[in-house]
Design a protein around this motif. Sequence first.
Motif, PDB file in Angstrom:
ATOM      1  N   ASP A 190      -2.425  -1.874  -3.521  1.00  9.94           N
ATOM      2  CA  ASP A 190      -3.255  -0.677  -3.458  1.00  9.94           C
ATOM      3  C   ASP A 190      -3.412  -0.194  -4.894  1.00  9.94           C
ATOM      4  O   ASP A 190      -2.413  -0.006  -5.607  1.00  9.94           O
ATOM      5  N   ASP A 233       1.333   6.268   3.077  1.00  8.58           N
ATOM      6  CA  ASP A 233       0.429   7.030   3.941  1.00  8.58           C
ATOM      7  C   ASP A 233      -0.955   6.391   4.075  1.00  8.58           C
ATOM      8  O   ASP A 233      -1.865   6.974   4.648  1.00  8.58           O
ATOM      9  N   ALA A 234      -1.102   5.161   3.573  1.00  9.84           N
ATOM     10  CA  ALA A 234      -2.395   4.471   3.651  1.00  9.84           C
ATOM     11  C   ALA A 234      -2.633   3.949   5.064  1.00  9.84           C
ATOM     12  O   ALA A 234      -1.701   3.561   5.770  1.00  9.84           O
ATOM     13  N   LYS A 235      -3.885   3.948   5.454  1.00 12.41           N
ATOM     14  CA  LYS A 235      -4.285   3.373   6.734  1.00 12.41           C
ATOM     15  C   LYS A 235      -5.057   2.088   6.426  1.00 12.41           C
ATOM     16  O   LYS A 235      -6.081   2.126   5.768  1.00 12.41           O
ATOM     17  N   VAL A 236      -4.534   0.969   6.893  1.00  9.62           N
ATOM     18  CA  VAL A 236      -5.161  -0.321   6.631  1.00  9.62           C
ATOM     19  C   VAL A 236      -5.990  -0.710   7.848  1.00  9.62           C
ATOM     20  O   VAL A 236      -5.462  -0.860   8.945  1.00  9.62           O
ATOM     21  N   THR A 258      -3.955   2.494  -6.200  1.00  5.91           N
ATOM     22  CA  THR A 258      -3.298   3.762  -6.551  1.00  5.91           C
ATOM     23  C   THR A 258      -1.846   3.548  -6.966  1.00  5.91           C
ATOM     24  O   THR A 258      -1.275   4.395  -7.658  1.00  5.91           O
ATOM     25  N   ASP A 294      -8.879  -1.075  -2.989  1.00  3.29           N
ATOM     26  CA  ASP A 294      -9.020   0.348  -2.676  1.00  3.29           C
ATOM     27  C   ASP A 294      -8.851   0.536  -1.178  1.00  3.29           C
ATOM     28  O   ASP A 294      -9.738   0.185  -0.394  1.00  3.29           O
ATOM     29  N   PHE A 295      -7.720   1.072  -0.763  1.00  2.00           N
ATOM     30  CA  PHE A 295      -7.445   1.304   0.648  1.00  2.00           C
ATOM     31  C   PHE A 295      -7.752   2.735   1.074  1.00  2.00           C
ATOM     32  O   PHE A 295      -7.436   3.120   2.191  1.00  2.00           O
ATOM     33  N   ALA A 296      -8.360   3.508   0.172  1.00  2.00           N
ATOM     34  CA  ALA A 296      -8.676   4.912   0.491  1.00  2.00           C
ATOM     35  C   ALA A 296      -9.828   5.007   1.470  1.00  2.00           C
ATOM     36  O   ALA A 296     -10.637   4.172   1.617  1.00  2.00           O
ATOM     37  N   VAL A 347       0.841  -1.196   0.000  1.00  2.00           N
ATOM     38  CA  VAL A 347       0.000   0.000   0.000  1.00  2.00           C
ATOM     39  C   VAL A 347       0.873   1.242   0.000  1.00  2.00           C
ATOM     40  O   VAL A 347       2.074   1.182   0.269  1.00  2.00           O
ATOM     41  N   ARG A 348       0.261   2.364  -0.279  1.00  2.00           N
ATOM     42  CA  ARG A 348       0.982   3.643  -0.212  1.00  2.00           C
ATOM     43  C   ARG A 348       1.515   3.847   1.201  1.00  2.00           C
ATOM     44  O   ARG A 348       0.913   3.386   2.168  1.00  2.00           O
TER      45      ARG A 348
END
Length: 116
Positions: A71, A15-18, A73, A114-116, A12-13
Amino acid sequence: REKKAGLFLLSVRHDAKVDMKALPQLLGVSGGNFRMADSALMTEKLGVAQGSVTPLAVMNDTEGAVRLVLDKTLVADGATVALHPCTNTRTCSISGAELLAFVNSHGHEPLLADFA
């Protein structure tokens, strides 16, 4: 890692929050006992040590035991991905398209999430 669903490698990015509680639904699996794999399992399945895990490590998973989850993105049009080349002493950058081509060439069709 989830015993019934198998092994997953999430990329994931930075800065992503999983949300670990929402992860089973996102991945389409039942259960919810996800946890990080220990160092021995990472070395056995992916050929990398903790701290050096990267989506590129699927090249070492010749048995197909690990399901790669990216992710979405990271592979969007024009995306550039900075990652470790199986060691945490270096970082390289490749396009999202190159990342997809690489993992596909090693027999891994990633799940795009999609982890957004």
